[in-house]
Motif scaffolding. Structure first.
Motif, PDB file in Angstrom:
ATOM      1  N   ARG A 190       0.833  -1.208   0.000  1.00  0.00           N
ATOM      2  CA  ARG A 190       0.000   0.000   0.000  1.00  0.00           C
ATOM      3  C   ARG A 190       0.871   1.263   0.000  1.00  0.00           C
ATOM      4  NH1 ARG A 190      -2.119  -3.370   3.684  1.00  0.00           N
ATOM      5  NH2 ARG A 190      -1.255  -2.171   5.422  1.00  0.00           N
ATOM      6  N   LEU A 191       1.889   1.271  -0.858  1.00  0.00           N
ATOM      7  CA  LEU A 191       2.847   2.373  -0.872  1.00  0.00           C
ATOM      8  C   LEU A 191       2.176   3.700  -1.220  1.00  0.00           C
ATOM      9  CD1 LEU A 191       5.781   3.328  -0.674  1.00  0.00           C
ATOM     10  CD2 LEU A 191       6.046   2.736  -3.098  1.00  0.00           C
ATOM     11  N   ASN A 192       1.300   3.692  -2.222  1.00  0.00           N
ATOM     12  CA  ASN A 192       0.662   4.931  -2.647  1.00  0.00           C
ATOM     13  C   ASN A 192      -0.148   5.564  -1.524  1.00  0.00           C
ATOM     14  OD1 ASN A 192       1.674   4.960  -5.252  1.00  0.00           O
ATOM     15  ND2 ASN A 192      -0.017   3.739  -6.078  1.00  0.00           N
TER      16      ASN A 192
ATOM     17  N   VAL B 291      -2.209   8.925  -8.794  1.00  0.00           N
ATOM     18  CA  VAL B 291      -2.975   8.122  -7.820  1.00  0.00           C
ATOM     19  C   VAL B 291      -2.723   8.648  -6.409  1.00  0.00           C
ATOM     20  CG1 VAL B 291      -3.170   5.847  -6.755  1.00  0.00           C
ATOM     21  CG2 VAL B 291      -3.120   6.068  -9.248  1.00  0.00           C
ATOM     22  N   GLN B 292      -1.475   9.014  -6.108  1.00  0.00           N
ATOM     23  CA  GLN B 292      -1.170   9.558  -4.787  1.00  0.00           C
ATOM     24  C   GLN B 292      -1.955  10.851  -4.541  1.00  0.00           C
ATOM     25  OE1 GLN B 292       2.900   9.953  -3.507  1.00  0.00           O
ATOM     26  NE2 GLN B 292       3.535   8.124  -4.656  1.00  0.00           N
ATOM     27  N   PHE B 293      -1.970  11.734  -5.523  1.00  0.00           N
ATOM     28  CA  PHE B 293      -2.745  12.969  -5.393  1.00  0.00           C
ATOM     29  C   PHE B 293      -4.229  12.647  -5.148  1.00  0.00           C
ATOM     30  CE2 PHE B 293       0.601  15.783  -7.171  1.00  0.00           C
ATOM     31  CZ  PHE B 293       0.399  16.872  -6.359  1.00  0.00           C
TER      32      PHE B 293
ATOM     33  N   ALA C  38     -11.958  11.435  -8.105  1.00  0.00           N
ATOM     34  CA  ALA C  38     -11.930  11.510  -9.565  1.00  0.00           C
ATOM     35  C   ALA C  38     -11.456  12.881 -10.036  1.00  0.00           C
ATOM     36  CB  ALA C  38     -13.313  11.197 -10.126  1.00  0.00           C
ATOM     37  N   ALA C  39     -11.938  13.931  -9.368  1.00  0.00           N
ATOM     38  CA  ALA C  39     -11.538  15.284  -9.748  1.00  0.00           C
ATOM     39  C   ALA C  39     -10.039  15.489  -9.539  1.00  0.00           C
ATOM     40  CB  ALA C  39     -12.333  16.307  -8.947  1.00  0.00           C
ATOM     41  N   ALA C  40      -9.520  14.938  -8.425  1.00  0.00           N
ATOM     42  CA  ALA C  40      -8.091  15.077  -8.153  1.00  0.00           C
ATOM     43  C   ALA C  40      -7.257  14.315  -9.184  1.00  0.00           C
ATOM     44  CB  ALA C  40      -7.773  14.581  -6.744  1.00  0.00           C
ATOM     45  N   TYR C  41      -7.715  13.138  -9.568  1.00  0.00           N
ATOM     46  CA  TYR C  41      -6.966  12.350 -10.553  1.00  0.00           C
ATOM     47  C   TYR C  41      -6.943  13.062 -11.906  1.00  0.00           C
ATOM     48  CZ  TYR C  41      -5.318   8.392 -13.286  1.00  0.00           C
ATOM     49  OH  TYR C  41      -4.584   7.581 -14.107  1.00  0.00           O
ATOM     50  N   VAL C  42      -8.084  13.631 -12.282  1.00  0.00           N
ATOM     51  CA  VAL C  42      -8.147  14.345 -13.563  1.00  0.00           C
ATOM     52  C   VAL C  42      -7.289  15.603 -13.518  1.00  0.00           C
ATOM     53  CG1 VAL C  42      -9.671  15.621 -15.111  1.00  0.00           C
ATOM     54  CG2 VAL C  42     -10.424  13.431 -14.164  1.00  0.00           C
TER      55      VAL C  42
END
Length: 811
Positions: free
Chosen positions: A438-440, A728-730, A791-795
């Protein structure tokens, strides 16, 4: 000034994405606030102006012509508070509605309607055919035609060309609807009694028939008596004297003076102050304005949070630039003023655009609200109130920016030349070591706890948005349930009505006939009368089965004839508590003692209505309960078979039974459905906007985080982390933080949302609004909104692809 202008322009160009986001949020805020304030102010102003234009008095009253005599009018005129009294003769005739093709528009039995000759009494304005304006030179209705209030377009759904059938004794007369009128006094959708306009010649013909019917049939005992009576009434409009108005005497004070100072006023049950009538007209407007106002404030708070976050991030990101400017002699106040100009200018531009959009939208919305209020407002006046509110919000933005700009004082030119290294460092407080499992998620949590202040704004945004979405869901869930609007607004519904049209009707046989179609869950009789309390007419509803009443904030429904369930607003006005004795005057002038057994949470009479037993209301009205002609009401186990049950009654009993619905609230179905759809639609639209705000807020916040952590991201890239892994981290960072805020917001909405909505609807008597707070649904909304943040953060984090490791090494 030239230096400030140069720095401000450079700052806006450098962070144009943030300023565009703030501009958009402020534009939404201004549009929502301006629209809400203008609708509220314009409609209330039009109601007041229309009452004045129509010649309506500060107090409106109507009574049987045999009761409101010349002597009674003279006694009112003699009061010191009264300046002028105007009277007019009006006909009350039972009326049914039929479509242009002959079909029944309204399935209710004939309802009492006031018919007035055009040009007498108060004046009414005629709408243009499209309902968006007024006729310039209105002509009176042609013979055989009638003008009706605009609210009839909604309930029962009348249109030009439809007909009204007047039952005058054993005769009938049909008139054709040829236009709609603005009647500011009686035309609102929330007044049971309506006033129609006919030609003077038609009025004289109707008057002769009514007088003949009154001689043959007699007059009712009062204006609220049940039965198919056609009779004359006298309308009275009383005006405050100039001296009384100068002393600050209000219309409600005048009703009290008439009730206390005249024998007629002490016994009449048909008297209303202009304030009360305006309150009925503006009921939905006030509630809708409050909901929209809360939404607009939510938008502004989110915009302010993002603005605050952007300022702090900007100072941190451009630490060296600000230090260099201070080193060359630019003062802190000048730099702070530049920030105020930048963010204040973006807010001002947003307010200007939002204001313009709202001013363009208001005129298009006013005709819709005219169908609820009965008056058509215009938007010609300068919206001073909206400009003042926007000005106050702009000043608040400037104050917040100036406050956050104090951080500029901590910038040292010497430290700035070192890139601020002495002030910024990575100091994680996460204690668990980073492993490959679970590094991320672990890196995301470390980033959050290392710079908690950067995420405070995100928590607050998630809290507000989730609380609002859950609140909206609760309102919609409550109102969307089958027949929920009736229960929510404190009403009850009858599926089948059976009124005796013949003295030989056997109601036991009636019930067996209905039961053959669908089992009967309950049956009851109901009636109502109006009682003069302090000069104002208040509704008293009587039920043989008081368990129908479920909306109570305190106590219980009345079980005995000396108990009363008092409306919440009336209880507050009179100062009644459970167990108090409440003296209620009957139509005979004799006061009867009632014990307050509970407080009613209902919009009945806007919170001023009361519920008693059926026998009690008959006694107040002077009716023998055993001889009462009140119809029997039935609630079916399968409400969908109501039409089939009515058809069965008509086949079995023919003309001996009148099976048309006549429950107290049976004619409110269309209006309730309109209000229900209005609030549900408005709530869903606002919820969708809230979701869109998530993407905007995340985009603005993540842009600043990306800039502040650009070096760290380069290190991650150098260590072999892919762009996808960093995105993914964000996303996980925002999800974890947003989940905390959403959970807190959902909890706050579930715990306090019902109270908040009850305070809003409590203005009109509904003090116990139960939100539909299903834990599974609320949990789903919480996770769903947090997932939207994810989802917004990933985009939005796709900017990480631009990180160049070689550039960072060169630095």
């Amino acid at each position: 000034m030239a230096l400030m202008r140069t720095l401000a322009v450079a700052g806006i160009k450098r962070s144009k994405g943030s300023f565009l986001g703030i501009f958009f949020l402020m534009a939404l805020t201004a549009a929502a606030l301006t629209f809400t304030i203008c609708m509220y102010v314009d409609l209330n102003a039009r109601e007041a102006d229309a009452l004045a234009e129509a010649g309506a008095g500060d107090v409106y009253a109507y009574d049987l012509a045999s009761s409101l005599t010349d002597e009674a009018v003279a006694s009112v005129q003699a009061l010191d508070e009264v300046g002028e009294v105007r009277t007019s003769s009006v006909l009350v005739v039972p009326t049914a509605f039929h479509g242009e093709d002959g079909r029944d528009i309204d399935k209710n039995p004939s309802s009492a309607v006031q018919y007035q000759a055009w040009g007498t009494g108060i004046s009414c304005r005629l709408f243009t055919p499209d309902g968006t304006g007024f006729a310039d030179d209105p002509e009176p209705p042609a013979p055989g035609e009638v003008y009706v209030p605009l609210t009839l377009k909604v309930s029962p759904g009348v249109d030009v060309g439809d007909t009204v059938e007047l039952a005058i004794g054993d005769r009938s007369r049909t008139l054709t609807v040829s236009g709609f009128i603005e009647d500011p006094q009686m035309g609102t959708a929330f007044m049971e009694l309506k006033r129609y306009q006919v030609a003077p010649g038609t009025y004289e013909e109707l008057a002769r028939d009514v007088d003949e019917a009154a001689v043959a049939q007699g007059e009712p005992i009062d204006i609220y008596a049940t039965g198919s009576f056609a009779y004359r009434i006298t309308e009275m409009n009383a005006f405050l004297s100039d001296a009384a108005r100068a002393r600050g005497v209000q219309p409600s004070d005048l009703t009290r003076a008439i009730a206390e100072g005249t024998a007629w006023g002490a016994s009449t049950s048909g008297m209303f102050s202009s304030t009360t009538l305006a309150g009925y007209a503006m009921m939905v407007v006030i509630i809708g304005a409050a909901v929209m106002g809360v939404f607009a404030c939510l938008l502004f708070v989110v915009a302010l949070v993002i603005c605050t976050h952007a300022i702090s991030s900007s100072i941190e990101e451009h630490y060296a630039d600000y230090g260099t400017l201070k080193a060359v002699g630019v003062g802190r106040r000048t730099l702070a003023a530049v920030l105020v100009v930048e963010y204040g200018g973006a807010s001002l531009a947003g307010f200007a655009v939002g204001f313009a959009l709202a001013m363009a939208a208001v005129p298009a919305a006013l005709p819709f609200f005219a169908q609820l209020t009965g008056v058509l407002a215009d938007n010609d006046s300068v919206p001073v109130a909206a400009l003042c509110v926007l000005g106050a919000l702009l000043a608040l933005v400037a104050a917040v920016v100036a406050h956050r700009a104090r951080k500029l004082a901590a910038i040292s030119p010497l430290v700035a030349l070192r890139g601020g290294a002495a002030d910024h460092s990575f100091a994680s407080r996460a204690t668990r070591p980073v492993t490959g499992v679970r590094l991320n998620l672990q890196l995301a949590l470390r980033a959050v706890v290392s710079a908690k202040r950067r995420y405070v704004g995100l928590v607050l945004c998630a809290f507000l948005l989730c609380a609002f979405v859950v609140l909206v869901y609760g309102i919609c869930g409550t109102l969307n349930k089958p027949d929920a609007a009736y229960g929510t607004f404190g009403m009850w519904k009858s599926d089948v009505t059976a009124a005796a049209a013949s003295p030989d009707l056997d109601f036991d046989e009636v019930e067996r006939t209905i039961a053959d179609v669908s089992p009967i869950e309950r049956s009851w009789q109901e009636s109502f009368t109006m009682v003069n309390l302090g000069g104002e007419s208040r509704s008293f509803v009587g039920l043989t089965d008081t368990s129908l009443v479920t909306g109570m904030s305190e106590g219980r429904a009345p079980l005995y004839d000396n108990e009363v369930l008092v409306g919440s607003n009336l209880a507050s006005l009179v100062g009644l508590e459970l167990g108090d004795e409440f003296m209620v005057p009957g139509n005979d002038g004799v006061e009867r003692p009632f014990i307050v057994c509970g407080k009613l949470s209902s919009m009945l009479n806007a919170g001023y209505g009361c519920v008693v037993t059926f026998d009690s209301v008959c006694e107040l009205a002077g009716i023998d309960p055993d001889a009462s002609s009140a119809p029997h009401q039935y609630a079916l186990a399968d409400p969908g078979k109501a039409d089939e049950a009515r058809a069965a009654l008509e086949r079995r009993f023919g003309g001996d039974v009148d099976a048309r619905p006549s429950g107290l609230f049976s004619d409110t179905g269309d209006m309730v459905a309109l209000i229900q759809s209005l609030f549900v639609t408005m709530a869903y639209v606002m919820a969708l906007v809230a979701v869109a705000l998530v993407f905007l807020a995340v985009s603005l916040i993540i842009g600043r985080l990306f800039s502040a952590e650009r070096h760290d991201l380069g290190v991650y890239r150098a260590l072999g982390f892919t762009c996808r892994a960093l995105r993914v981290q964000f996303a996980l960072r925002f999800f974890c933080v947003a989940l905390l805020g959403c959970a807190l917001g959902a909890a706050a909405a579930m715990l306090g949302g019902g109270w908040l909505v009850s305070q809003l609807f409590g203005l009109f008597g509904l003090t116990s609004f139960a939100l539909d707070a299903n834990p599974f649904a609320v949990g789903g909304l919480t996770l769903g909104l947090a997932a939207v943040f994810l989802a917004a953060a990933y985009v939005s984090s796709r900017k990480v692809k631009r990180v160049d490791v070689r550039e960072l090494v060169a630095e």
